[in-house]
Scaffold this active site. Structure first.
Site, PDB file in Angstrom:
ATOM      1  N   SER A 102       0.792  -1.235   0.000  1.00  0.00           N
ATOM      2  CA  SER A 102       0.000   0.000   0.000  1.00  0.00           C
ATOM      3  C   SER A 102       0.821   1.281   0.000  1.00  0.00           C
ATOM      4  O   SER A 102       0.255   2.377  -0.011  1.00  0.00           O
ATOM      5  CB  SER A 102      -0.960   0.005   1.193  1.00  0.00           C
ATOM      6  OG  SER A 102      -2.038  -0.862   0.951  1.00  0.00           O
ATOM      7  N   LYS A 105      -0.168   3.726  -2.555  1.00  0.00           N
ATOM      8  CA  LYS A 105      -1.202   4.751  -2.376  1.00  0.00           C
ATOM      9  C   LYS A 105      -0.605   6.160  -2.328  1.00  0.00           C
ATOM     10  O   LYS A 105      -1.315   7.144  -2.577  1.00  0.00           O
ATOM     11  CB  LYS A 105      -2.020   4.463  -1.118  1.00  0.00           C
ATOM     12  CG  LYS A 105      -2.908   3.226  -1.244  1.00  0.00           C
ATOM     13  CD  LYS A 105      -3.772   3.038  -0.009  1.00  0.00           C
ATOM     14  CE  LYS A 105      -4.735   1.854  -0.161  1.00  0.00           C
ATOM     15  NZ  LYS A 105      -4.085   0.552  -0.079  1.00  0.00           N
ATOM     16  N   SER A 275      -5.917   3.326   4.692  1.00  0.00           N
ATOM     17  CA  SER A 275      -5.471   2.481   3.589  1.00  0.00           C
ATOM     18  C   SER A 275      -6.653   1.880   2.838  1.00  0.00           C
ATOM     19  O   SER A 275      -6.700   0.670   2.568  1.00  0.00           O
ATOM     20  CB  SER A 275      -4.537   1.372   4.092  1.00  0.00           C
ATOM     21  OG  SER A 275      -3.657   0.960   3.060  1.00  0.00           O
TER      22      SER A 275
END
Length: 445
Positions: A102, A105, A275
């Site tokens: 993640s 992101k 997240s």
């Protein structure tokens, strides 16, 4: 990449030439702002003390190596940089592209700010259908659209009821859906089926309610197999109409009802803090649409690479298979992510997105991590998938801040073997904790 890394290691040495003690008139080769060396002839100067910043570069003695060694068969891909001076303090395998988890992101957040703008909103509409007395619900990508009163998403979000209310007393006999804004498979082939059943991801449709959650107010809830059908079922119930999958929007028809999502800035804050994978996928798809690279998963990589290049970030080895980082096919080096952090922190139009980063022992996905450090000492985006763990952001240290990117993998036979959140994440955290202890005296040796 190596030349760029050398320039960061040397930091601002070129600006310190006048402070170096030279003997007789001599020619000194020093790094310049370009990749080529510059020859400078200097007269015999008055001896002066060695600059403090150069002394620090030579005599930093707090080694990160013990924490790296303790990671065992994990490979640590990392950079640690003095945020104020830009001097690289330590690096390990930082030019090797690895699965991002993640941490991806951060790319999605920055490119959404850059391409869409922080005030951009996603629009859901109702338009007349091709048959009298019918309407079509047109998806605009908003994952926060509510099915009812409760929602996991904080603040005010639009609802199906809002759309139905705007139709007033019109008699609606049938409703259809238009999800054509996003094309191709709704589920990326590299995602695991349990990511849906465990509540981490929904199929990505331009029309959905509650982020595809079965339990609208729960962060982790099993997700729908067909989000658009769920949305139109709620809308049909609200209007007292039946669902007709053959219905299409009437050509050139004006909207009868319209609702909007929160702003990109608000969506980015939630995506980074908790997240949120679905928000990330929607934002990445919208960036691809805006840049005209396509409307499916395959369009994301080209769009992200283009936007990163606009921002001045090196994309060597970068692969953006999706926007959330859930795909094992994503690739980025620690150098690339560090370059992005540097750009975000020095561009006024991008710095607001940093407010969404989790803080250790305080917020988001870092709320229960780094309990041995001062609250808020680590301010970073987390990441975890089967193939890698990651952390990218800033560490507060004595006398300043350290910008850091750490991603760990377990390479076996040319592949990335599984990493464990329970066993391997504490090893990652110990590397970061050691860096915080060392502060600006950190060394990779």
């Amino acid at each position: 990449m190596a030349d760029a890394r050398m320039m960061r290691w040397l930091g601002g040495a070129a600006a310190l030439i006048t402070g170096l003690s030279l003997g007789a008139a001599s020619t000194l080769i020093v790094p310049a702002t370009s990749a080529e060396d510059v020859s400078i002839t200097s007269p015999t100067p008055t001896p002066t003390p060695e600059p403090a910043s150069l002394q620090r570069a030579e005599f930093r003695k707090c080694s990160l190596q013990p924490a790296i060694d303790a990671a065992g068969d994990l490979t640590v891909h990392a950079t640690f940089t003095d945020d104020a001076t830009g001097q690289l303090l330590a690096e390990f395998h930082d030019d090797e592209p690895v699965p991002t988890a993640s941490v991806m992101k951060l790319v999605t957040a920055a490119t959404a700010y850059e391409v869409l703008g922080p005030d951009y909103r996603l629009t859901t509409q109702v338009v007349p259908g091709t048959k009298p007395g019918t309407v079509v619900l047109v998806g605009g990508g908003d994952p926060t659209l509510r099915s009812g009163d409760s929602s996991y998403f904080p603040g005010t979000t639009a609802s199906i009821a809002d759309l139905a209310a705007q139709l007033g007393n019109q008699r609606i006999t049938a409703v259809g859906i238009d999800t054509s804004r996003y094309t191709g498979p709704q589920w990326h082939p590299s995602w695991e089926p349990e990511d849906r059943t465990l509540g981490y991801m929904s199929p990505i449709s331009a029309l959905m309610v509650d982020g595809g959650r079965a339990a609208p107010a729960a962060q982790e809830s099993p997700r729908s197999e067909d989000p658009a059908s769920d949305a139109v079922a709620v809308f049909a119930a609200q209007t007292g109409a039946s669902f007709d999958p053959a219905l299409k929007p009437a050509p050139g028809a004006m909207p009868l009802a319209t609702v909007e999502s929160p702003t990109v800035a608000e969506l980015v804050d939630l995506m980074l803090l908790e997240s949120d994978n679905v928000i990330a996928e929607v934002l990445a798809r919208e960036v691809a649409i805006k840049l005209d690279t396509g409307t499916d998963f395959d369009a994301i990589n080209q769009a992200q690479r283009r936007a990163l290049l606009w921002l001045g970030v090196d994309v060597t080895g970068f692969v953006g298979a999706d926007g959330s980082g859930l795909s094992r096919d994503n690739r980025a080096s620690a150098e690339t992510i560090d370059g992005l952090l540097r750009v975000v922190s020095t561009h006024d139009e991008l710095t607001p997105l940093l407010a969404g980063l989790p803080q250790s022992q305080r917020t988001g996905t870092l709320e229960r991590r780094f309990s041995d450090l001062a609250d808020g000492a680590v301010n970073a985006k987390t990441g975890q998938i089967t193939e890698s763990l990651g952390l990218a952001g800033w560490i507060d240290v004595d006398g300043g801040r350290v910008r850091m990117v750490v991603m760990v993998t377990r390479p076996v036979g040319g592949e990335n073997a599984p990493v464990s959140v329970g066993v391997d994440r504490p090893l990652l955290d110990s590397v970061v904790a050691r860096a915080q202890e060392c502060g600006l005296q950190l060394s990779g040796q």
